[in-house]
Design an enzyme around this catalytic site. Structure first.
Site, PDB file in Angstrom:
ATOM      1  N   ASN A   1       0.509  -1.500   0.215  1.00 35.38           N
ATOM      2  CA  ASN A   1       0.310   0.234   0.594  1.00 35.38           C
ATOM      3  C   ASN A   1       1.014   1.297  -0.177  1.00 35.38           C
ATOM      4  OD1 ASN A   1      -2.085   1.801   0.870  1.00 35.38           O
ATOM      5  ND2 ASN A   1      -3.294   0.703   1.714  1.00 35.38           N
TER       6      ASN A   1
ATOM      7  N   ASP B   1       0.250   4.381  -0.413  1.00 33.73           N
ATOM      8  CA  ASP B   1      -0.689   5.675   0.061  1.00 33.73           C
ATOM      9  C   ASP B   1       0.312   6.393   0.969  1.00 33.73           C
ATOM     10  OD1 ASP B   1      -3.967   4.601  -0.778  1.00 33.73           O
ATOM     11  OD2 ASP B   1      -3.847   4.310   1.171  1.00 33.73           O
ATOM     12  N   HIS B   2       0.991   6.320   2.164  1.00 33.01           N
ATOM     13  CA  HIS B   2       1.775   7.000   2.262  1.00 33.01           C
ATOM     14  C   HIS B   2       3.083   8.253   2.046  1.00 33.01           C
ATOM     15  CE1 HIS B   2      -0.389   6.643   5.888  1.00 33.01           C
ATOM     16  NE2 HIS B   2       0.468   5.384   6.535  1.00 33.01           N
TER      17      HIS B   2
ATOM     18  N   HIS C   1      -5.865   3.080  -1.768  1.00 34.53           N
ATOM     19  CA  HIS C   1      -6.921   3.958  -1.186  1.00 34.53           C
ATOM     20  C   HIS C   1      -7.357   5.476  -1.935  1.00 34.53           C
ATOM     21  CE1 HIS C   1      -9.778   4.403   2.633  1.00 34.53           C
ATOM     22  NE2 HIS C   1     -10.527   4.763   1.156  1.00 34.53           N
TER      23      HIS C   1
ATOM     24  N   ARG D   1      -9.530   8.270  -1.827  1.00 34.81           N
ATOM     25  CA  ARG D   1     -10.059   8.423  -0.096  1.00 34.81           C
ATOM     26  C   ARG D   1     -11.338   9.398  -0.274  1.00 34.81           C
ATOM     27  NH1 ARG D   1      -9.121   6.782   5.032  1.00 34.81           N
ATOM     28  NH2 ARG D   1     -10.612   8.521   5.391  1.00 34.81           N
TER      29      ARG D   1
ATOM     30  N   ARG E   1      -7.162  12.641   0.453  1.00 35.87           N
ATOM     31  CA  ARG E   1      -6.182  13.578   1.619  1.00 35.87           C
ATOM     32  C   ARG E   1      -4.720  12.769   1.134  1.00 35.87           C
ATOM     33  NH1 ARG E   1      -7.341   9.626   6.860  1.00 35.87           N
ATOM     34  NH2 ARG E   1      -9.798  11.163   7.259  1.00 35.87           N
ATOM     35  N   HIS E   2      -4.554  12.084   0.269  1.00 37.40           N
ATOM     36  CA  HIS E   2      -3.779  11.294  -0.254  1.00 37.40           C
ATOM     37  C   HIS E   2      -2.957  11.172  -1.936  1.00 37.40           C
ATOM     38  CE1 HIS E   2      -5.361   7.336   1.464  1.00 37.40           C
ATOM     39  NE2 HIS E   2      -5.015   8.242   1.817  1.00 37.40           N
TER      40      HIS E   2
ATOM     41  N   GLU F   1      -8.425   0.833  -2.954  1.00 39.63           N
ATOM     42  CA  GLU F   1      -9.294  -0.030  -1.694  1.00 39.63           C
ATOM     43  C   GLU F   1     -10.748   1.700  -2.396  1.00 39.63           C
ATOM     44  OE1 GLU F   1      -7.545   0.451   1.246  1.00 39.63           O
ATOM     45  OE2 GLU F   1      -5.974  -1.455   0.995  1.00 39.63           O
TER      46      GLU F   1
ATOM     47  N   THR G   1      -6.724   6.411   9.899  1.00 43.09           N
ATOM     48  CA  THR G   1      -6.411   5.276   8.608  1.00 43.09           C
ATOM     49  C   THR G   1      -7.898   4.685   9.373  1.00 43.09           C
ATOM     50  OG1 THR G   1      -5.251   3.770   8.073  1.00 43.09           O
ATOM     51  CG2 THR G   1      -5.367   3.599  10.604  1.00 43.09           C
ATOM     52  N   THR G   2      -8.049   3.658   8.247  1.00 42.51           N
ATOM     53  CA  THR G   2      -9.292   2.506   7.973  1.00 42.51           C
ATOM     54  C   THR G   2      -9.326   1.792   9.362  1.00 42.51           C
ATOM     55  OG1 THR G   2      -8.469   1.881   6.082  1.00 42.51           O
ATOM     56  CG2 THR G   2     -10.588   0.833   6.882  1.00 42.51           C
TER      57      THR G   2
ATOM     58  N   GLU H   1     -10.575  -9.967   2.704  1.00 38.81           N
ATOM     59  CA  GLU H   1      -9.319  -8.808   3.598  1.00 38.81           C
ATOM     60  C   GLU H   1     -10.606  -9.018   5.151  1.00 38.81           C
ATOM     61  OE1 GLU H   1      -7.539  -5.946   2.075  1.00 38.81           O
ATOM     62  OE2 GLU H   1      -6.388  -5.681   3.738  1.00 38.81           O
TER      63      GLU H   1
ATOM     64  N   HIS I   1      -3.559  -4.615   7.912  1.00 36.72           N
ATOM     65  CA  HIS I   1      -4.002  -3.788   8.872  1.00 36.72           C
ATOM     66  C   HIS I   1      -2.685  -3.590  10.243  1.00 36.72           C
ATOM     67  CE1 HIS I   1      -5.264   0.037  10.533  1.00 36.72           C
ATOM     68  NE2 HIS I   1      -5.848   0.784   8.973  1.00 36.72           N
ATOM     69  N   GLY I   2      -2.456  -2.608  10.506  1.00 35.62           N
ATOM     70  CA  GLY I   2      -0.819  -2.731  11.580  1.00 35.62           C
ATOM     71  C   GLY I   2       0.066  -4.067  11.392  1.00 35.62           C
TER      72      GLY I   2
ATOM     73  N   GLY J   1       1.738  -1.265   4.822  1.00 39.22           N
ATOM     74  CA  GLY J   1       2.063  -0.274   3.978  1.00 39.22           C
ATOM     75  C   GLY J   1       2.098   0.446   5.157  1.00 39.22           C
ATOM     76  N   HIS J   2       2.166   0.599   5.926  1.00 36.76           N
ATOM     77  CA  HIS J   2       2.978   1.667   6.762  1.00 36.76           C
ATOM     78  C   HIS J   2       4.147   1.169   6.700  1.00 36.76           C
ATOM     79  CE1 HIS J   2       2.460   5.098   9.389  1.00 36.76           C
ATOM     80  NE2 HIS J   2       3.130   4.062   9.946  1.00 36.76           N
TER      81      HIS J   2
END
Ligand code: PXP
Length: 240
Positions: free
Chosen positions: A6, A8-9, A42, A44, A48-49, A69, A99-100, A150, A188-189, A210-211
Site C-alpha cells: 500500500n 498511500d503514504h 486508497h 478516499r 487526502r493522499h 481500496e 486510517t481505516t 480481507e 492492517h497494522g 503499507g505503513h
C-alpha cells in the site's frame, strides 16, 4: 502468498507540500523491483493522499496488478468502474479517521455494499470486502457476492505481544472464509515484527501492507524495505 504494498503514504508525503514528489508511480516501480505482487492505493472521498490522476497513472504503469481500496460511495465506485483496476477492496470510510478503523459492518440487507459489489463485478473487477475476522460477517460477505474478504488484522496488531487470542481468531476466520468459498486476504497494522504468524496461516493468499514498509523505506530505501518484507513472508510460508 501474494504481497501487495500500500503506497498511500507516498502520496501523503507529497500532499504535505502539495508538490509533485515523491511520485507514487516511481514508488510502485520500486515496490515491484523489491518483489511486490501488487500495488494497493486508497482513493478516499476527501482525497487526502491518493488523487484521481494517481489512480489513472498507476493503472497505466503498474506491471503487476492494481488493488484499489474504496468506500462504497457512488462517485468513487463510478471512478473505479471507469479505471478498472484488477481488484477493488471495499472498506468503511469515515472522514475524520486517521486510517481505516474496523471492517465493514455488513448488515443482512446491506444494499450499498451489495450494489457496489455488483457494479464493480459487472465492470470485470475482482471484489474483496475488508471485514473483521467475525464468522457471521464472513458469511454475509459471501452472500453479498464478494470474491474475497480481507481480514482486518488490527486487533492482532495491537495485542500480539501479550497473547495469541487474536491470532487464533484470525486462523478460525480464515478457515471459515475458505469454507464459504471466499479467497482470503489480510492486512492492517502488520509490521516486520508481527507479520510472520499471519503469513503462516495457510488459507491466507494475499497480504496488504503499507505503513511499516513506507516508514522503513526512509532508512532502507523502498525497494529494500519491500525486499525485506517479502523475505519474511516467504520464510513464514516455507516454515508453515
Ligand atoms: N488493508 C486495508 C483495507 C487498509 O485500509 C490498509 C490501510 O490503508 C491496509 C490494508 C494497510 O495497513 P497498514 O498501512 O497498517 O499496513
Amino acid at each position: 502468498m501474494r504481497l501487495y504494498v500500500n503506497i498511500d503514504h507516498i502520496a501523503t508525503l507529497r500532499e504535505a507540500r502539495k508538490t509533485d514528489e515523491p511520485d507514487p508511480v516511481r514508488a510502485a516501480e520500486a515496490c515491484e523491483r523489491g518483489g511486490a505482487d501488487g500495488i494497493t492505493v486508497h482513493l478516499r472521498e476527501d482525497r487526502r493522499h491518493i488523487q484521481d490522476a494517481d489512480v489513472r497513472a498507476l493503472r497505466r504503469s503498474v506491471r503487476t496488478v492494481l488493488n484499489l481500496e474504496l468506500g462504497a460511495h457512488d462517485e468513487i465506485v463510478r471512478i473505479a468502474c471507469r479505471v478498472r483496476p484488477f481488484q477493488a477492496t471495499l472498506v468503511p470510510e469515515r472522514r475524520q479517521e486517521i486510517t481505516t478503523e474496523g471492517g465493514l459492518a455488513l448488515k443482512r440487507r446491506d444494499t450499498r455494499v451489495r450494489e457496489a459489489t455488483a457494479r464493480l463485478a459487472r465492470a470485470g473487477i475482482r471484489v474483496s470486502l475488508f471485514i473483521d475476522p467475525d464468522l457471521q460477517v464472513i458469511e454475509r460477505a459471501a452472500e453479498l457476492g464478494a470474491t474475497a474478504v480481507e481480514l482486518h488484522t488490527g486487533r492482532y496488531a495491537h495485542t500480539w505481544r501479550t497473547g495469541d487470542a487474536a491470532l487464533r481468531q484470525l486462523r478460525r476466520a480464515a478457515a471459515h472464509a475458505k469454507r464459504c468459498g471466499l479467497a482470503v486476504h489480510a492486512g492492517h497494522g502488520l509490521t516486520y515484527q508481527n507479520v510472520q504468524p499471519v503469513a503462516a496461516i495457510p488459507e491466507i493468499e494475499e497480504l496488504n501492507i503499507g505503513h511499516t514498509i513506507v516508514s522503513n523505506a526512509v532508512f532502507w530505501g523502498l525497494e529494500e524495505a519491500v525486499r525485506r518484507m517479502r523475505k519474511l513472508v516467504d520464510e513464514a510460508r516455507l516454515m508453515s
